[in-house]
Design a protein around this motif. Structure first.
Motif, PDB file in Angstrom:
ATOM      1  N   LEU A 154     -39.110  14.440 -40.314  1.00 15.37           N
ATOM      2  CA  LEU A 154     -37.512  14.629 -40.555  1.00 15.37           C
ATOM      3  C   LEU A 154     -37.417  13.278 -41.886  1.00 15.37           C
ATOM      4  N   LEU A 155     -37.663  13.192 -43.205  1.00 10.80           N
ATOM      5  CA  LEU A 155     -37.278  12.434 -44.472  1.00 10.80           C
ATOM      6  C   LEU A 155     -36.394  12.547 -44.810  1.00 10.80           C
ATOM      7  N   ALA A 156     -35.178  11.573 -44.460  1.00  5.46           N
ATOM      8  CA  ALA A 156     -33.499  11.655 -44.749  1.00  5.46           C
ATOM      9  C   ALA A 156     -33.752  10.739 -46.481  1.00  5.46           C
ATOM     10  N   PRO A 157     -33.589  11.272 -47.545  1.00  5.68           N
ATOM     11  CA  PRO A 157     -33.090   9.750 -48.519  1.00  5.68           C
ATOM     12  C   PRO A 157     -31.671   9.363 -49.456  1.00  5.68           C
ATOM     13  N   TYR A 158     -31.547   8.536 -47.879  1.00  7.27           N
ATOM     14  CA  TYR A 158     -30.004   8.074 -47.960  1.00  7.27           C
ATOM     15  C   TYR A 158     -30.297   6.806 -46.372  1.00  7.27           C
ATOM     16  N   LYS A 174     -36.386  11.424 -35.046  1.00  5.40           N
ATOM     17  CA  LYS A 174     -37.439  12.166 -35.915  1.00  5.40           C
ATOM     18  C   LYS A 174     -36.986  11.633 -37.507  1.00  5.40           C
ATOM     19  N   THR A 175     -36.799  10.931 -37.326  1.00  2.67           N
ATOM     20  CA  THR A 175     -36.049  10.992 -38.801  1.00  2.67           C
ATOM     21  C   THR A 175     -36.947  10.089 -40.243  1.00  2.67           C
ATOM     22  N   HIS A 176     -36.816   9.790 -40.663  1.00  4.93           N
ATOM     23  CA  HIS A 176     -37.546   8.521 -41.045  1.00  4.93           C
ATOM     24  C   HIS A 176     -36.243   7.942 -42.622  1.00  4.93           C
ATOM     25  N   TYR A 177     -35.975   7.245 -42.095  1.00  2.00           N
ATOM     26  CA  TYR A 177     -33.984   6.977 -43.243  1.00  2.00           C
ATOM     27  C   TYR A 177     -34.703   5.961 -45.276  1.00  2.00           C
ATOM     28  N   ALA A 178     -35.083   6.696 -45.817  1.00  2.00           N
ATOM     29  CA  ALA A 178     -35.645   5.733 -47.049  1.00  2.00           C
ATOM     30  C   ALA A 178     -34.299   5.882 -48.406  1.00  2.00           C
ATOM     31  N   ALA A 179     -33.811   4.954 -47.936  1.00  2.00           N
ATOM     32  CA  ALA A 179     -32.590   4.240 -48.451  1.00  2.00           C
ATOM     33  C   ALA A 179     -32.619   3.908 -49.881  1.00  2.00           C
ATOM     34  N   ALA A 346     -26.156  -2.322 -50.364  1.00  2.00           N
ATOM     35  CA  ALA A 346     -27.004  -2.479 -48.923  1.00  2.00           C
ATOM     36  C   ALA A 346     -27.371  -1.008 -48.518  1.00  2.00           C
ATOM     37  N   MET A 347     -26.792   0.384 -48.912  1.00  2.00           N
ATOM     38  CA  MET A 347     -27.143   1.201 -48.994  1.00  2.00           C
ATOM     39  C   MET A 347     -28.436   1.731 -49.792  1.00  2.00           C
ATOM     40  N   VAL A 348     -29.286   0.785 -50.264  1.00  2.14           N
ATOM     41  CA  VAL A 348     -30.341   0.703 -50.894  1.00  2.14           C
ATOM     42  C   VAL A 348     -31.277  -0.072 -50.480  1.00  2.14           C
TER      43      VAL A 348
END
Length: 387
Positions: A154-158, A174-179, A346-348
């Motif tokens: 799972l790819l989370a754009p946040y 199984k999530t990758h966080y892409a902030a 810090a969110m990005v």
């Protein structure tokens, strides 16, 4: 599908708004150095610059009818495991045919869906591993959960701090966080430089109302209340707006329409008002400003849930609906001014796209490690190898 670890990645991109296309382009432009990439979308005009090596396949919209389905087909109920699955739409038939034909021809290593729970399930049925892009919202229904459970990742754009706490642990594992993926704010100008570019006063107190491109427009009636009560400031709107006959617009409220340089406007502003589409959230957080968020209606309460996440993280003052009087605007501004800009920034992550591309490449490699060992390969399935 035994072409090995450098197989292609397919990427479905929803064409509503621009956030899906922006983050897909950012990731694809980096992933193309590792393996072939093919984008599937119903529109081509929403993408930023793409590496010429990236293949694009135009497909019909999965969400807009072409003609009218027979009444009995149109009346067929949708099962709980699906969301947008009308019967008798040739556009959907052609889109699915284009994708599955590519599956057979390209033998892909991975298929990314941004976003469609149905296409995630289609990939699994077609024996293609898929990654589902996550969005905020109340998505515990059988359709979404089937796609998430079937996904290889799972790819989370946040940022992970903006995750919904009710998401189960197996999903988060199984999530990758892409902030911040899809928004390049590394070249964000200074406040002074941005105002010079826009011919704005260096001394003015500027409020920017940032309207996105995914809805029908930000209502301006509430803005007239806020601007009229904030007479010492200059209010600007950029993006799509919706005005009403009963408004009494003050002189300090100007509508600039759609602009090609929202980063300049965000940098120039002292305070910001917006909904919470993904791109908007990332741009404002990167800038670090007093910020009022008013979520818009979206399917599955996407923006309501995202607004809750922003409030929990302490990066925005959230109103459940547009302020209806001046006192409410004042209270929200008091809350917004207390936000710590460093917490927003810090969110990005500046390298979110690069990290996401590496994660997809490594996931595809790991999934197909040892492919062909003890198995028939594709040649055998095509009759080129005999017993």
């Amino acid at each position: 599908m035994t072409e090995g670890p450098r197989g292609a990645v397919g990427y479905f991109v929803h064409h509503q708004g621009r956030g899906h296309a922006e983050r897909a382009a950012a990731i694809a432009n980096r992933l193309i150095d590792c393996r072939p990439v093919t984008l599937f979308c119903a529109r081509s005009d929403i993408f930023p610059a793409l590496d010429p090596r990236i293949e694009r396949i135009a497909i019909p919209s999965l969400f807009e009818a072409e003609g009218t389905a027979p009444p009995r087909l149109d009346a067929m109920p949708t099962p709980d495991t699906l969301h947008c699955a009308p019967v008798g739409w040739p556009t959907i038939t052609r889109a699915v045919a284009a994708i599955t034909a590519w599956f057979d021809d390209a033998a892909p290593a991975l298929f990314v869906t941004d976003v469609s729970a149905e296409l995630g399930q289609l990939a699994r049925i077609a024996s293609v591993p898929h990654v589902a892009v996550l969005q905020h919202g109340d998505r515990a229904d059988p359709g979404h959960m089937a796609s998430y459970a079937a996904a290889a990742g799972l790819l989370a754009p946040y940022h992970a701090d903006l995750e919904q706490p009710e998401r189960p642990r197996w999903m988060q594992a199984k999530t990758h966080y892409a902030a911040g993926v899809g928004v390049d704010m590394t070249a964000l100008p200074t406040r002074e430089a941005a105002r010079a570019r826009l011919s704005l006063s260096q001394d003015a107190d500027i409020v920017l109302v940032l309207a996105g491109g995914g809805g029908t427009g930000t209502p301006t009636a509430p803005l007239t209340l806020g601007a009229r009560d904030d007479a010492g400031a200059q209010w600007f709107t950029i993006g799509t707006i919706a005005s009403e006959w009963h408004e009494t617009p003050p002189g300090n409220l100007r509508h600039m329409g759609w602009v090609d340089n929202p980063q300049d406007w965000i940098a120039a502003a002292d305070r910001i008002v917006s909904s919470c589409g993904n791109t908007t959230v990332q741009m404002v957080c990167a800038a670090g400003k007093p910020w009022i968020v008013v979520p818009e209606w979206r399917y599955f309460d996407e923006q309501l849930c995202k607004a809750d996440a922003l409030a929990r993280a302490g990066v925005a003052a959230v109103a459940p609906h547009w302020p209806a009087h001046a006192g409410r605007w004042r209270a929200l501004w008091d809350e917004a001014r207390a936000i710590v800009p460093e917490r927003q920034r810090a969110m990005v992550h500046d390298d979110a796209a690069e990290r996401a591309a590496r994660w997809l490449d490594h996931l595809a490699t790991d999934l197909w490690a040892g492919a062909g060992v003890g198995r028939r390969d594709r040649q055998a399935s095509e009759g080129q190898v005999t017993e």
